[in-house]
Design an enzyme around this catalytic site. Structure first.
Site, short mmCIF file in Angstrom:
data_model
loop_
_atom_site.label_atom_id
_atom_site.label_comp_id
_atom_site.label_asym_id
_atom_site.label_seq_id
_atom_site.Cartn_x
_atom_site.Cartn_y
_atom_site.Cartn_z
N PRO A 67 -4.58 9.08 3.91
CG PRO A 67 -3.85 9.23 6.12
CD PRO A 67 -3.70 8.43 4.88
CD GLU A 80 1.46 -4.07 -9.32
OE1 GLU A 80 2.12 -3.04 -9.51
OE2 GLU A 80 0.47 -4.37 -9.98
CG ASP A 130 -1.83 -1.21 1.22
OD1 ASP A 130 -2.30 -1.58 0.13
OD2 ASP A 130 -2.05 -1.78 2.30
CG PHE A 136 6.70 0.49 -2.12
CD1 PHE A 136 6.94 -0.57 -1.27
CD2 PHE A 136 7.75 1.02 -2.85
CE1 PHE A 136 8.20 -1.09 -1.13
CE2 PHE A 136 9.02 0.50 -2.71
CZ PHE A 136 9.24 -0.55 -1.86
CG ASN A 186 -0.43 9.10 3.80
OD1 ASN A 186 -0.98 10.08 3.30
ND2 ASN A 186 -0.03 9.05 5.06
#
Lengths: 1136, 204
Positions: free
Chosen positions: A435, A492, A396, A398, A433
């Site tokens: 947020p 990934e 997530d 990254f 990210n």
């Protein structure tokens, strides 16, 4: 003479003495590293190692040459080597008979050469080899030696690794010891010399001090000269620490200190013989780093007056810009090519895309052994009716989560990663990210827009070290749980759990848990029946979750999915579909395949049709082999004006350096080079993004060279040439990229006989087709006659006509058999035994070890076999391309000779084409004995055929004819006067010499004899340029130096200087050889002459492709020779 | 300038070489403009116009340095003689290196004319090679260094004691060479080349 306090302080002794005029008392312990000041007096200043290496092996020193009682040095060395071998064999046999303590013959087929000081000593190593069935060579020979053992290499050898090692592995003595201890032959790869091994993961070293841990990944071959990661680490530490410090005034002092530190640090590294590249570049880096840090400081407190002073201090090193410009302007300038000579390097150092791009390469190295295993069976599994289970794992955000993994307090705050945090800047956010995403912040957004949306957004710079670490941990976990992993990117991957007994959902959650525990970053997983659905599932799963799409739910899941979510649908396709009022996958699946293919093309249409139904038949684990390697810079490229030629050239050469590093990192070499240039459109304005490329035209030029390369110098030469083709105003350039394609892997394959045989097969086929007429002729001619004779001579079994016959069938055999080796019983033991060890061991591998048995068995009864196996003899030889038949003229078929020769010539050329290194074409000495079997007069030699022959064969034939016959010939082939020249040994010509690589200088001394050998050789060549040079020699009264000849040739018209395709190889090979021998001959006494020659050559290179090739081939050899003799590099600037 | 016929040829070669070195070093110092041109005077050597230092101390420094090399050259101990220009930090900016190879076993009589012929070419080339050289920084210093093949014997002669072992500060990268002139005329092979710091040399 009041000058000297030093005079009274008379201590004497010491090899360097000086008298200083100005009482200089500088005493610095740094040593002059060129090794010229040896401790002991030596007659010649070369080191012993140098004397016995590759190119020099034939005449180590002039003085010994003079004193030798032998007619020439070559024969002396041959004799000496023979004696040494005999001695060794004798000792080996006694030690093996001496019973219990003799070891297992673990080193069978291994032949080592020890270079320089080693622990244990070379004598001990010799002992081991004796005891364990290996061989020990006192003198280096590419043919006999299989491994070079040494503990340390001098700089000059490192720089020119290939020219001295001939591509052989350079291994530490520990390899021998460990192998003995293990009582079996260990792989030498982990024992490769550190100096060589270290350089391989160089690309990752760009980012990290961590690279030292990576350096275990070893690649068998590759050119050299990097290392010194410790200094790198030191520097990057500096950079970081300085970025964190806040006080500018102190910063200034620090900078001063650091700059001086930097130079202090580099000193010891270079003086202890550390490879030089690190020291060469890093100090500049630190400069740039420091400046960047200063810039950061400036941005945080732009109003402080002291800031200006600081920046001035730093900038005035090389910045000519006005100090009155604004602070930010000042610092930003740094980021364009105008001001920063190390722009390219810094650019890539700070590029995220570069990180991602090169990460793959690193991954391949690290995990290749793990991922190789399954490729073969993937197709079988497909066929079985098993239910497939694919898991897509994705970290997530990254780039953000790695950076903040140690700062849990930031977890719920909006954080983004970007290379600059200037709130007004146009730097692009690379990752944000969740947020932050809630504020609408997306990757690719300018920082200023992001800050506008979310003023308290925290921006971090990249931390490539950490990324690498986390990515490695991530993949370690994946590989632990699954043996079928396909890496998509550093964060990934797809896993294939088909056939696994456990539920993929449980597996996925276990993997995720482990990832979180190990890396402190979260990962999401999607589970489905194929890769497409797994990927789509991950989308739903994010963040920090997992999602399973069972086959029956696929349609549900897709029906409401926006089309944009499908991989392969980008902006353009999305717009087109939306125009057709297609918004979701459900709507897309209503359209028929035909109409999709009509609108979007066959492939895209089919893809859309499949994807909209959740169909995806790709299988996990197919790793694409990269077809090209490219480095491109499209940001910050600005050149001031046309006159500023130097900058663009500098930029280009740095780009080449980067590309070459990437090539070396991937272990490939390329043949086609494409230079891509982004040129500002006429009406385009300065782009919104600061220093961006804006609206551009894309231009490109490409060229292909005959020999694949990864050499920086060649790359630089080629790219500069390509750059010249554009005829551009450098001011208009917004981006430059260099792409290398037609990659050839330089690794194991190159030396493998098998691959060579296959490649040779193709070329032979061609050659055979070409020679078809010749073959047919000889076939019919000898059919009647030959068969008769065959019957007669059969009993004696060595009749030449049989061989003739075999020769023909050999051609056929070639076409059929090359790909698989002849059966074991057909092999001739004698031939096998005389094979060089490396070829033998490879053959042995092909026969899975049976060869050794065969040889040992045959020892006793070798005589019988050699006569009975004349048939296979030819076959093996054919496979080896030995061209055994040359000049085996048949007394019964005299008029066949030209044809036969022609056939051989074809083979010879085939060798040339295939460019294989490891041929040992040894023309049998029997040819010489049969001189009298040559045609009696020229009427029997087809002159046109003679003309077609390669120059060596022709020269041989001409020399084999007695002088009175040559009179006839000279009217034909020779036009100038020629004296009797000594018979050239037929055996000296090896195919290795054919390859125009930076290999050894051939054994024929081209610069001996009257007239000089090369003149004779060039004269009879069918290559125009060579003829011209030979003529020049005569015109200059036969006393001219090479420079005089070249000087004269420089006025020749262009067409005379170039060679056509046919004679290209001949011309380059001969010229390279000529030059290398000339360098060898002159370097010690007349560097000026060499210098002039190369200045002239450079001028030729501008006009002629052949000379360009020659120049690029010989230049590294020149610099290595100069380095060896003078401890420096010759000044060869491009400016004049 | 008295040339005794009974001298051995190698002694003669060494003597000519030393004489030549003195002239050449004078020319180099003049060429580099370390001192104002007024500090030099025009002289004639081998029928060539050359410059010689006028200042007694300078002239004497060069003369005594080079002439004390004579015994070592005769023994074939000297490999290179370098004239090194430093900046204020004692880091070499430019080095003029004479590489000598004297054939010790040269038996036949020295053809002095041949040797002079070659050396003249040398001087001519030297006098026009200013464009190859680098501009010197202010306040530079210079010195003469000889590289010996082996340690000179302590008590070889009184003169030899004037030579002291030393270390000089070196470049960290292999330098860039610019050949100026090479000559090979048995028994002497003499080469002069320039050494410049490589472009990657870290700047202090």
């Amino acid at each position: 003479m009041s000058l000297d306090s030093s005079r009274s302080a008379n201590s004497s002794g010491g090899q360097k003495s000086k008298r200083s005029f100005n009482n200089s008392t500088s005493s610095n312990p740094s040593n002059y590293s060129n090794g010229n000041n040896n401790k002991k007096a030596k007659p010649s200043q070369k080191t012993l190692g140098a004397a016995s290496w590759g190119a020099n092996s034939l005449s180590p020193s002039r003085s010994s040459f003079r004193n030798a009682p032998f007619s020439d040095f070559g024969s002396y060395m041959m004799e000496k080597n023979r004696k040494l071998h005999d001695q060794f064999d004798a000792e080996a046999s006694t030690s093996s008979h001496s019973g219990s303590d003799s070891g297992k013959p673990i080193f069978h087929g291994i032949s080592i050469f020890v270079d320089g000081f080693t622990i244990p000593s070379s004598q001990d190593l010799r002992g081991y080899m004796l005891k364990h069935g290996g061989r020990f060579e006192n003198y280096f020979s590419r043919r006999r030696v299989t491994h070079i053992i040494c503990s340390n290499l001098p700089d000059s050898k490192l720089k020119n690794l290939r020219s001295f090692s001939g591509g052989l592995p350079v291994v530490k003595p520990l390899w021998i010891l460990d192998s003995v201890v293990a009582n079996k032959l260990l792989s030498w790869v982990p024992y490769q010399l550190d100096q060589l091994a270290n350089n391989q993961p160089r690309l990752s070293a760009f980012f990290a001090p961590k690279s030292s841990s990576v350096s275990k990944d070893v690649k068998p071959e590759g050119s050299s000269f990097k290392g010194g990661t410790s200094t790198e680490a030191y520097f990057s530490d500096l950079g970081e620490s300085s970025e964190h410090s806040r006080q500018i005034s102190r910063e200034t002092d620090n900078l001063v200190n650091r700059n001086s530190n930097a130079s202090l640090v580099t000193e010891p590294t270079s003086s202890c013989g550390r490879p030089f590249e690190v020291t060469m570049e890093k100090p500049n880096n630190i400069d740039a780093d420091d400046e960047r840090s200063v810039r950061n400081e400036l941005q945080t407190s732009p109003y402080q007056p002291s800031a200006l002073a600081t920046s001035n201090f730093v900038e005035n090193h090389d910045m000519t810009g006005s100090p009155s410009s604004t602070v930010s302007g000042l610092s930003n300038h740094r980021h364009s090519t105008i001001e920063d000579p190390n722009f390219v390097e810094n650019y890539f150092k700070n590029s995220r895309l570069h990180f991602i791009g090169t990460w793959r390469n690193r991954y391949h190295k690290r995990f290749s052994s793990l991922s190789n295993g399954f490729n073969s069976r993937s197709s079988n599994i497909k066929a079985s009716a098993q239910k497939t289970a694919i898991v897509h794992v994705d970290m997530d955000c990254f780039f953000v989560s790695v950076v903040i993994r140690d700062r849990p307090e930031l977890k719920d705050k909006p954080v983004a990663v970007c290379h600059s945090d200037n709130p007004k800047g146009t730097a692009e956010i690379s990752s944000a990210n969740y947020p932050a995403r809630d504020y609408g912040i997306r990757a690719g957004m300018f920082v200023r827009d992001a800050k506008a949306r979310c003023p308290h957004l925290i921006i971090f710079p990249y931390n490539f070290v950490a990324y690498e670490e986390v990515a490695d941990q991530f993949y370690n976990i994946l590989h632990k749980h699954c043996n079928k992993v396909q890496a998509v990117s550093c964060d990934e991957a797809f896993l294939d759990f088909t056939g696994s007994v456990e539920d993929p959902q449980i597996l996925a959650s276990r993997i995720r848990k482990e990832v979180i525990e190990t890396t402190r970053c979260t990962a999401s997983a999607g589970i489905a029946g194929n890769m497409l659905m797994a990927r789509l599932a991950t989308r739903t799963a994010k963040p920090d979750g997992q999602f399973f799409i069972p086959p029956e739910r696929v349609d549900d899941h897709l029906s409401q999915l926006p089309i944009k979510a499908l991989p392969g649908i980008g902006h353009v396709l999305e717009e087109k579909l939306k125009k057709q009022n297609v918004w979701t996958c459900g709507q897309l699946s209503m359209i028929s395949k035909e109409s999709l293919q009509k609108d979007f093309g066959m492939k895209t249409g089919e893809m859309l049709w499949d994807y909209s139904r959740g169909v995806d038949d790709r299988s996990v684990g197919v790793i694409q082999v990269s077809k090209s390697i490219c480095a491109e810079v499209n940001w910050g490229v600005r050149f001031k004006d046309v006159k500023d030629f130097f900058q663009s050239q500098n930029f280009l050469s740095n780009l080449c350096k980067e590309v070459s590093l990437r090539l070396q990192g991937c272990g490939v070499q390329g043949r086609t080079f494409t230079l891509k240039i982004k040129k500002r459109r006429k009406d385009a304005e300065e782009p919104i993004k600061y220093m961006g490329c804006g609206d551009c035209e894309n231009l490109s030029h490409s060229t292909t060279v005959p020999v694949a390369t990864d050499d920086v110098e060649v790359l630089q030469r080629i790219s500069k040439q390509l750059f010249g083709y554009f005829h551009l105003d450098v001011k208009e350039i917004r981006g430059i990229g260099l792409q290398v394609s037609r990659l050839e892997s330089e690794g194991l394959e190159r030396n493998s006989l098998k691959s060579w045989l296959t490649s040779a097969a193709a070329s032979t086929e061609e050659a055979c087709n070409n020679s078809c007429t010749a073959l047919v002729r000889s076939d019919t001619d000898c059919e009647g006659q030959g068969n008769e004779i065959l019957g007669k001579i059969c009993a004696s079994s060595v009749g030449p006509s049989i061989e003739m016959d075999n020769n023909i069938s050999n051609g056929e055999a070639f076409l059929n058999q090359v790909s698989e080796p002849p059966p074991l019983c057909h092999l001739d033991k004698e031939v096998l035994e005389s094979l060089p060890p490396e070829i033998f061991s490879e053959l042995n591998d092909i026969y899975s070890g049976k060869l050794i048995d065969l040889i040992t068995k045959s020892k006793g009864k070798s005589e019988n076999i050699s006569s009975s196996s004349s048939n296979s003899h030819v076959q093996v030889e054919g496979a080896m391309k030995t061209g055994h038949m040359v000049l085996h003229s048949d007394p019964f078929l005299q008029h066949e000779i030209p044809v036969e020769n022609r056939h051989i010539a074809m083979e010879d050329q085939a060798v040339l084409v295939s460019g294989a290194e490891s041929n040992n074409v040894v023309l049998p000495a029997s040819g010489i004995q049969k001189i009298d079997l040559m045609p009696l007069s020229l009427s029997q030699v087809d002159a046109t055929v003679l003309q077609q022959l390669p120059v060596e064969v022709k020269a041989d034939i001409l020399q084999l004819l007695p002088a009175h016959r040559r009179q006839d010939l000279s009217s034909n082939a020779l036009s100038g006067p020629s004296k009797e020249t000594p018979l050239e040994l037929l055996g000296t010509k090896t195919a290795e010499d054919h390859s125009v690589s930076k290999g050894c200088v051939s054994e024929n001394n081209l610069w001996a004899g009257t007239p000089l050998q090369w003149v004779v050789k060039f004269k009879v060549s069918n290559c125009l340029i060579l003829n011209v040079l030979a003529e020049m020699y005569y015109e200059l009264g036969s006393t001219g130096t090479l420079s005089a000849i070249l000087q004269r040739a420089i006025s020749l018209p262009k067409h005379q200087l170039d060679a056509n395709r046919d004679s290209w190889d001949e011309a380059t090979y001969n010229l390279c050889d000529l030059l290398k021998q000339y360098i060898k001959r002159k370097i010690e006494f007349d560097i000026e002459e060499i210098y002039i020659c190369f200045c002239l050559l450079r001028r030729f290179a501008m006009k002629s492709e052949v000379f360009l090739q020659v120049y690029t081939n010989v230049f590294p050899y020149l610099q290595a020779s100069v380095g060896e003799n003078y401890g420096g590099n010759l000044h060869m600037s491009l400016k004049n | 300038m008295d040339r005794r016929e009974n001298q051995s040829s190698e002694g003669e070669t060494a003597r000519i070489l030393v004489e030549f070195l003195e002239v050449a070093i004078n020319s180099i110092v003049f060429l580099k403009g370390v001192y104002p041109s007024g500090a030099f005077e025009r002289r004639r050597y081998m029928n060539m116009v050359v410059q010689r230092a006028r200042h007694p101390q300078l002239r004497d420094y060069i003369h005594s340095t080079v002439s004390t090399l004579l015994p070592f050259i005769q023994k074939g101990l000297v490999e290179r003689v370098a004239v090194i220009f430093f900046n204020t930090d004692c880091i070499p900016v430019e080095r003029f290196v004479f590489k000598l190879i004297v054939n010790q076993s040269y038996g036949s009589k020295l053809e002095e004319a041949d040797l002079e012929f070659s050396l003249r070419a040398f001087l001519i080339k030297l006098s026009v090679s200013e464009s190859l050289t680098k501009a010197l920084p202010r306040d530079c210093r210079w010195e003469i260094i000889a590289y010996f093949r082996s340690l000179p014997q302590a008590s070889m002669s009184k003169d030899s004691e004037l030579w002291t072992p030393t270390d000089t500060r070196q470049w960290q990268q292999p330098p860039i060479l610019i050949p100026i002139k090479s000559m090979s005329s048995e028994p002497l092979c003499l080469q002069l080349y320039l050494e410049h710091p490589s472009s990657s040399e870290p700047k202090p």
